[in-house]
Design a protein around this motif. Structure first.
Motif, mmCIF file in Angstrom:
data_model
loop_
_atom_site.group_PDB
_atom_site.id
_atom_site.type_symbol
_atom_site.label_atom_id
_atom_site.label_comp_id
_atom_site.label_asym_id
_atom_site.label_seq_id
_atom_site.Cartn_x
_atom_site.Cartn_y
_atom_site.Cartn_z
ATOM 1 N N UNK A 6 0.844 -1.187 0.000
ATOM 2 C CA UNK A 6 0.000 0.000 0.000
ATOM 3 C C UNK A 6 0.882 1.240 0.000
ATOM 4 N N UNK A 7 0.656 2.123 -0.958
ATOM 5 C CA UNK A 7 1.372 3.388 -1.034
ATOM 6 C C UNK A 7 0.362 4.518 -0.972
ATOM 7 N N UNK A 8 0.444 5.319 0.083
ATOM 8 C CA UNK A 8 -0.379 6.516 0.232
ATOM 9 C C UNK A 8 0.511 7.716 -0.053
ATOM 10 N N UNK A 9 0.155 8.484 -1.081
ATOM 11 C CA UNK A 9 0.888 9.700 -1.431
ATOM 12 C C UNK A 9 -0.009 10.884 -1.114
ATOM 13 N N UNK A 10 0.420 11.731 -0.197
ATOM 14 C CA UNK A 10 -0.326 12.950 0.091
ATOM 15 C C UNK A 10 0.561 14.155 -0.171
ATOM 16 N N UNK A 202 4.301 -7.513 3.485
ATOM 17 C CA UNK A 202 3.826 -6.404 2.643
ATOM 18 C C UNK A 202 4.133 -5.094 3.339
ATOM 19 N N UNK A 203 4.233 -4.018 2.571
ATOM 20 C CA UNK A 203 4.548 -2.737 3.193
ATOM 21 C C UNK A 203 3.408 -1.745 3.031
ATOM 22 N N UNK A 204 3.344 -0.841 4.009
ATOM 23 C CA UNK A 204 2.529 0.369 3.910
ATOM 24 C C UNK A 204 3.465 1.541 4.015
ATOM 25 N N UNK A 205 3.584 2.303 2.927
ATOM 26 C CA UNK A 205 4.444 3.481 2.877
ATOM 27 C C UNK A 205 3.564 4.704 2.664
ATOM 28 N N UNK A 206 3.699 5.664 3.571
ATOM 29 C CA UNK A 206 3.024 6.954 3.401
ATOM 30 C C UNK A 206 4.091 7.975 3.034
#
Length: 486
Positions: A6-10, A202-206
Motif C-alpha cells: 500500500x502506497x499513500x501519497x499525500x 507487505x509494506x505500507x508506505x506513506x
C-alpha cells in the motif's frame, strides 16, 4: 494471493483542479494524469476540515471531525487515538513507514508506525522554546533539516529564502540544487525505504509531501515553466466585498484576503503551479523506483491532498474557508496490477472525504475495520458497484469571525458562518466557481431550507451550542478542538 503493498501519497495544500487531466489551462501533471487514466479519479472529494492537522486526523483515524475532535487548527494537542491506520496495518502483518509530514503532537509520536522520517516544514511552535509538556525544537524533530545541513555543508534553514511558511502570495525559485529540495528528499527517503524494508512482509508506505504548501519555492526550471504565461484570472464572486479587499491590499504576505497587484499574484501562482509540476515529476520518480524494485504491480496506490489553496479565488488565500478552492481536493486510486478490478478511467460521482482512506486501505489489506471508523471504503465505487453511500458531507472550520460550516453533495453547497449567521448557497452544477450566491433567491428557498435542516441535524448536541430548539444559533464561541480530546 498475498496481501498488496500500500502506497499513500499525500501532498499539502493542492487544489482539486490543478490536474491537466481535468482540463486546467496551464498546469502540467503528466504522471498524475496517467494515474487518472489507468486508475479512478473521484471528482467530488473534499477535506471536511480544510487545514493540516484535522485533515491528518481524518486520514489516520477514519473518523469524522465530531469524533476525532479536531474541528479547526490547534497545535500542541496530543494525539491519543486507540485505532489508527498504521497500527491496524501493523497488526495485519504490514511493515509500516511514514516519510515527510505527520503534523502530530508530540512531533515524534509514531502514531503506530514502525518508523517515521520526519519533515513537517516550518511549525511556529517548535521554532522557539515553549513551556509545554513536549517542548520541542526543530533541530530535534526535523530529519530533513539535519540531512540538509549535512548535504549542503552550511547552516541552511527553512527561512533562508525570506519566505514565510504561510506566504501564499509570494513566490520565488529555490536557491539550492534541486536534489536538496524537500520534495526530492521525500522521494529519496521513500525509495530508501524500498531498499531496506522487510521483504517477508507487505509494506505500507506513506509518502507525505509538504509542498505545494508555501513557501512557494519551486526549483528554477519549474518556476520558468509558468512565469511568462498568461495565467487564467481567478474567479471573484458577486458576493465578495471588493472595497474591503482593496483596503486590505494584501500588504502582509501571509494575508488571507486582499486584492494583489497582478504581477505579484501571477508570480505566486507561477511558483505554486511550478511546485505541483515538480511534485508530479518526483512522483514519477517514485513510481519508476517501485517498478525497478519489482513491486509496482503488487501495490495499491492512493494519491490525495490534505486540503486546497484558494490562491486568489474570491480575493482570498490559503485554506480553512468552505469554498471549492480550499475544501475540494484531488483523489486518485490506482491498482497497477489489476488485482482489485477497478474501473480504469472512471470518475465515480459520489462525495468522498479523507476519512474514507483508512477503510479503503484496510479493506484492500484484508484487515478488520475498527468500529470507530466512520468512513467508507472507496473500492466498491472504484469498481463501479452500486450501493449505499453518504448523500452529502458536512464540513467546517473554526476560524475566528469567519468560522464556518458547509454541507454539500458536490452539486449544491450550503454555507453557514457561525459567528455572523450569514448564509450562502451555490448551485455547483451550473456555477462550479461559486460566482453567484443564491441564498436570497426566492426560487431556491426550499433548497436552502433543506440544506439548513441537514446542517442542524449535523450540529445537534454539539458542545458549542450551535443548535437550540431546532434552529442554528449564531455567535456561539467556536473551538478548534472539542473537549473530549483535550
Amino acid at each position: 494471493m498475498n496481501p498488496p503493498n500500500l502506497l499513500l501519497i499525500t501532498v499539502d495544500q493542492m487544489r482539486f483542479d490543478c490536474l491537466s487531466a481535468l482540463g486546467h489551462p496551464v498546469v502540467e501533471t503528466p504522471n498524475l494524469d496517467a494515474m487518472t487514466s489507468k486508475g479512478v479519479l473521484f471528482p467530488q472529494a473534499y477535506s471536511a476540515v480544510p487545514s493540516c492537522i484535522p485533515a491528518r486526523a481524518a486520514i489516520m483515524t477514519g473518523m469524522s471531525q465530531r469524533s476525532h475532535g479536531r474541528v479547526g487548527y490547534q497545535d500542541q494537542v496530543p494525539w491519543r487515538y486507540t485505532h489508527m491506520l498504521a497500527g491496524e496495518l501493523a497488526q495485519a502483518g504490514y511493515h509500516t513507514q511514514c516519510v515527510g509530514k505527520m503534523h502530530v503532537y508530540p512531533a515524534r509520536n509514531l502514531c503506530d508506525f514502525h518508523n517515521i522520517v520526519l519533515h513537517d516544514g516550518y511549525l511556529h511552535h517548535n521554532r522557539d522554546k515553549r513551556d509545554t509538556p513536549f517542548a520541542e525544537h526543530f533541530d530535534q524533530v526535523d530529519d530533513y533539516m539535519r540531512w540538509l545541513r549535512r548535504e549542503a555543508g552550511t547552516e541552511a534553514d527553512l527561512t533562508d529564502l525570506g519566505l514565510d511558511c504561510n506566504a501564499s502570495t509570494v513566490g520565488r525559485p529555490w536557491h539550492l540544487p534541486e536534489a536538496l529540495h524537500p520534495t526530492n528528499w521525500c522521494v529519496t527517503e521513500s525509495i530508501d525505504f524500498l531498499r531496506r524494508r522487510d521483504p517477508s512482509k507487505p509494506f505500507f508506505l506513506w509518502s507525505s509531501f509538504v509542498r505545494p504548501h508555501s513557501p512557494l519555492d519551486p526549483p528554477q526550471a519549474y518556476f520558468d515553466l509558468y512565469k511568462d504565461l498568461e495565467l487564467p484570472v481567478p474567479p471573484i464572486g458577486d458576493w465578495v466585498d471588493k472595497e474591503a479587499a482593496a483596503l486590505a491590499g494584501g500588504a502582509d504576505p501571509t494575508s488571507t484576503f486582499g486584492r494583489l497587484p497582478k504581477r505579484r499574484l501571477d508570480r505566486a501562482r507561477a511558483a505554486y503551479y511550478g511546485l505541483i509540476t515538480h511534485l508530479d515529476d518526483q512522483i514519477g520518480r517514485l513510481l519508476q523506483a517501485l517498478g525497478e524494485y519489482g513491486v509496482l504491480n503488487d501495490t495499491l496506490i492512493l494519491f490525495t491532498s490534505d486540503h486546497g489553496e484558494l490562491m486568489g479565488d474570491h480575493l482570498a488565500f490559503r485554506k480553512s474557508l468552505p469554498y471549492e478552492g480550499s475544501a475540494k481536493i484531488p483523489l486518485i486510486l490506482w491498482d497497477p496490477g489489476g488485482r482489485f478490478g477497478l474501473a480504469a478511467g472512471s470518475r465515480p460521482d459520489t462525495v468522498v472525504e479523507l476519512r474514507d482512506i483508512m477503510p479503503t486501505l484496510l479493506e484492500a489489506a484484508g484487515a478488520p475495520i475498527p468500529a470507530s471508523v466512520e468512513g467508507a471504503s472507496l473500492l466498491g465505487p472504484a469498481r463501479g458497484e452500486a450501493g449505499a453511500r453518504r448523500s452529502y458531507l458536512h464540513g467546517e472550520h473554526a476560524y475566528g469571525d469567519r468560522s464556518n460550516h458547509f454541507v454539500t453533495d458536490g452539486r449544491e453547497k450550503y454555507i453557514w458562518f457561525s459567528q455572523s449567521g450569514e448564509e450562502q448557497f451555490f448551485d455547483l452544477t451550473v456555477d462550479p466557481a461559486e460566482l453567484v450566491d443564491r441564498a436570497g433567491d426566492p426560487a431556491r428557498a426550499d433548497r436552502v431550507a433543506l440544506w439548513r435542516e441537514r446542517l442542524v441535524r449535523e450540529l445537534e448536541g454539539r458542545e458549542e451550542g450551535y443548535v437550540m430548539e431546532g434552529r442554528l444559533v449564531a455567535g456561539r464561541e467556536p473551538r478548534a478542538c472539542l473537549s473530549h480530546i483535550l
